[in-house]
Design a protein around this motif. Sequence first.
Motif, PDB file in Angstrom:
ATOM      1  N   GLN A 153      -0.959  15.017  -3.326  1.00  0.00           N
ATOM      2  CA  GLN A 153      -1.665  14.172  -4.286  1.00  0.00           C
ATOM      3  C   GLN A 153      -1.006  14.247  -5.652  1.00  0.00           C
ATOM      4  N   CYS A 160      -6.090   0.517  -6.977  1.00  0.00           N
ATOM      5  CA  CYS A 160      -6.285   1.864  -6.460  1.00  0.00           C
ATOM      6  C   CYS A 160      -7.565   1.914  -5.636  1.00  0.00           C
ATOM      7  N   HIS A 190       4.145   8.544  -1.861  1.00  0.00           N
ATOM      8  CA  HIS A 190       5.015   9.159  -2.870  1.00  0.00           C
ATOM      9  C   HIS A 190       5.172  10.660  -2.617  1.00  0.00           C
ATOM     10  N   ALA A 201       7.001   7.722  -6.851  1.00  0.00           N
ATOM     11  CA  ALA A 201       5.915   6.749  -7.000  1.00  0.00           C
ATOM     12  C   ALA A 201       6.369   5.566  -7.849  1.00  0.00           C
ATOM     13  N   LEU A 206      -1.157   9.480 -11.921  1.00  0.00           N
ATOM     14  CA  LEU A 206      -1.460   8.161 -11.354  1.00  0.00           C
ATOM     15  C   LEU A 206      -1.634   7.121 -12.447  1.00  0.00           C
ATOM     16  N   LYS A 266      -0.669  -0.644  -4.501  1.00  0.00           N
ATOM     17  CA  LYS A 266      -1.951   0.067  -4.428  1.00  0.00           C
ATOM     18  C   LYS A 266      -1.739   1.542  -4.117  1.00  0.00           C
ATOM     19  N   PHE A 267      -2.548   2.359  -4.801  1.00  0.00           N
ATOM     20  CA  PHE A 267      -2.523   3.803  -4.613  1.00  0.00           C
ATOM     21  C   PHE A 267      -3.924   4.281  -4.233  1.00  0.00           C
ATOM     22  N   GLN A 268      -4.079   5.577  -4.086  1.00  0.00           N
ATOM     23  CA  GLN A 268      -5.372   6.166  -3.744  1.00  0.00           C
ATOM     24  C   GLN A 268      -5.651   7.331  -4.686  1.00  0.00           C
ATOM     25  N   ASN A 283      -0.467   7.571  -0.549  1.00  0.00           N
ATOM     26  CA  ASN A 283       0.158   8.843  -0.910  1.00  0.00           C
ATOM     27  C   ASN A 283       1.586   8.952  -0.381  1.00  0.00           C
ATOM     28  N   GLU A 332       0.844  -1.196   0.000  1.00  0.00           N
ATOM     29  CA  GLU A 332       0.000   0.000   0.000  1.00  0.00           C
ATOM     30  C   GLU A 332       0.882   1.249   0.000  1.00  0.00           C
ATOM     31  N   VAL A 333       1.037   1.844  -1.179  1.00  0.00           N
ATOM     32  CA  VAL A 333       1.790   3.090  -1.282  1.00  0.00           C
ATOM     33  C   VAL A 333       0.920   4.263  -0.871  1.00  0.00           C
TER      34      VAL A 333
END
Length: 492
Positions: free
Chosen positions: A190, A212, A131, A138, A196, A154-156, A129, A126-127
Amino acid sequence: MVFSGESILEALRRINTNQARIIFVVEDNGALIGAVSDGDVRRWITDTAELDLNRPIDWVMNRQFVALPVTTKPAVIAEHFDHKRDILPLTDAAGRFVALARRSAEGFQLGERLIREDGPAFVIAEVGNNHNGDLALAKRLVDLAQEAGADCVKFQMRDLGSLYSNQGRNAEAGYGLGSQYTLDLLNRFQLRNAQLLEVFEHCRARGILPLCTPWDLASLRVLEGDGLPGYKIASADLTNHELLDAAAATGKPLILSTGMSTEADINSAVALLRRLGAPFALLHCNSTYPAPYKDVNLSYLPRLKQLAGTLVGYSGHERGIAIPVAAVALGARIIEKHFTVDRGMEGNDHKVSLLPEEFAEMVRQIRAVEEAMGQSGARALSQGELINRENLAKSLVITQALPKGATIRRELIAIKSPGQGLQPNRIEELVGRLAQRDFQPGDLFFESDLSQASARPSRYRFSRPYGIPVRYHDYQRLTEGLELDFVEFHLS
C-alpha cells in the motif's frame, strides 16, 4: 438547497459545488418556495443597480418553478423534462422539499467529462495496488495510461486499522489462507495516504482524471478532503449500505461494480441510491481472477441497465481485450480494466492486467466500435455505397425505340448495369405507363418516368452567387438553360 434568508453569496457557493447549476430555496419547516439557477443570478446581477451579494436569496429566486409530488410515477416525471429542465424537485403532501428527480439518461459529469448514453465510453485504467508500494512506479503508470488513451486512472485506498477486525496486522492462522495472503500484500504494497494524494496531483498535472476506491469510511473522508470529482465503489461494498450512504452524501457521481452480487443485492443498492438522489452508474463484473470467458455473461448488460435505469458499464478481470470491446457494442458506457507494466510482478491483479500497448489497442478498438455503431432508425446509404450502387448495381433500360405517349410494355424492359437508373424492383411500376419522353434503345428509366410530368430545370434566383457540382461529360447538358454563376468540377 438553501434556506430562505441565506445570502446570495452562499447560494452561489452551493451552485458552484453541486455541479447541477440550480439550487432550491426552502423555509425553516422545509417547505419549497423557490428555485435559483445560475442564469437567475446572472440576470439579477445585470439588472440590479446595487450589487450586494449579502442580500437574501429571496431577492433572486424564481417563484414560478415546477415541482411534483414525491409519489409521482417515473414515467410521468420523465414527461416534464425538456432541453432546459433536467432536475425536478419532489415534495411531500405538506409541500416540503424531500427529493430530486434527475434525467438519468443524460448521464453525469465527472471532472470535465460528461458521461452519457450518446457519448464515447469512459475508459478507466485500474492501477489499484499494481504500483506495489512504489511511488515512482505509480506515477509512471499514470503517464503510461495517459499515453495509452485512458480517460481516467484509478487507485484504491484502505485504512487497514478500521477495515480489518485485527486492525490490519498480518493475519494470524485464524484467518483463511486467502485473507492471510491479501493482508500480507496490502501491508507490503500500500502507498501511504499522502503518497496517493501526491499521485492524484500528478494525474491532474498530466491532464488525466484521478479516481479512487475508498474501502472504508476513513478512506472516504481522506479522499473527500482531496476534492476527487467522484468515487468508484468496489464489488465487495455493493451491499455495504453504510459506505454507499456516506459516498452518496458527498453529492458526487458514484461508479459501482456488481461482481459477487445477486440481483437482489443490486436492486437493494439501486433503491438506496435512488432514495438518496445520488448520480450513479453500475458496472457488470465477474469477480474471478482471471474470469473464465464462460462466466462473463455479457448478455446481462441490457438486464443490468433495466434494473439500474441509468448508465451501465463493464469492469473486466478476464484476459485480453475482446470482452470490453464487445461490452461497448452492447451499450457499456464505462470500461474498467486493470493496468500494469509487468504481469509477472507479485500481487493478485497483475496477471489479469493489460500492458500499456495492450491497453492502447483496446482503446483503439473501442473507438472503432463506437464509430461503427452509428445511429438506430431507418437504414441510409453511405456516400461510398451510393457510388458503388451506381457502379455495381443494375438498372431498368429500354430495349428499343419508343415514342412519347406510347405504352411501356414488359417485353421492352431489360435489367442491365450500371445502376444509374431505376432499380429492378421498380419494374412493375413502369409496365403499362405512358412514356413521358422519346426513348432510344439502351436508355435508362428514371424516377421522373414514374410521374405525370418529367422534371425540368428551373430558373432559380438567389441573392448570392450559386452553382452546381458537375462532371466534364455532363456539365453542358446540366447547365443548359440555367443562369449559373459557377460550376464546380470534382477531380480525382
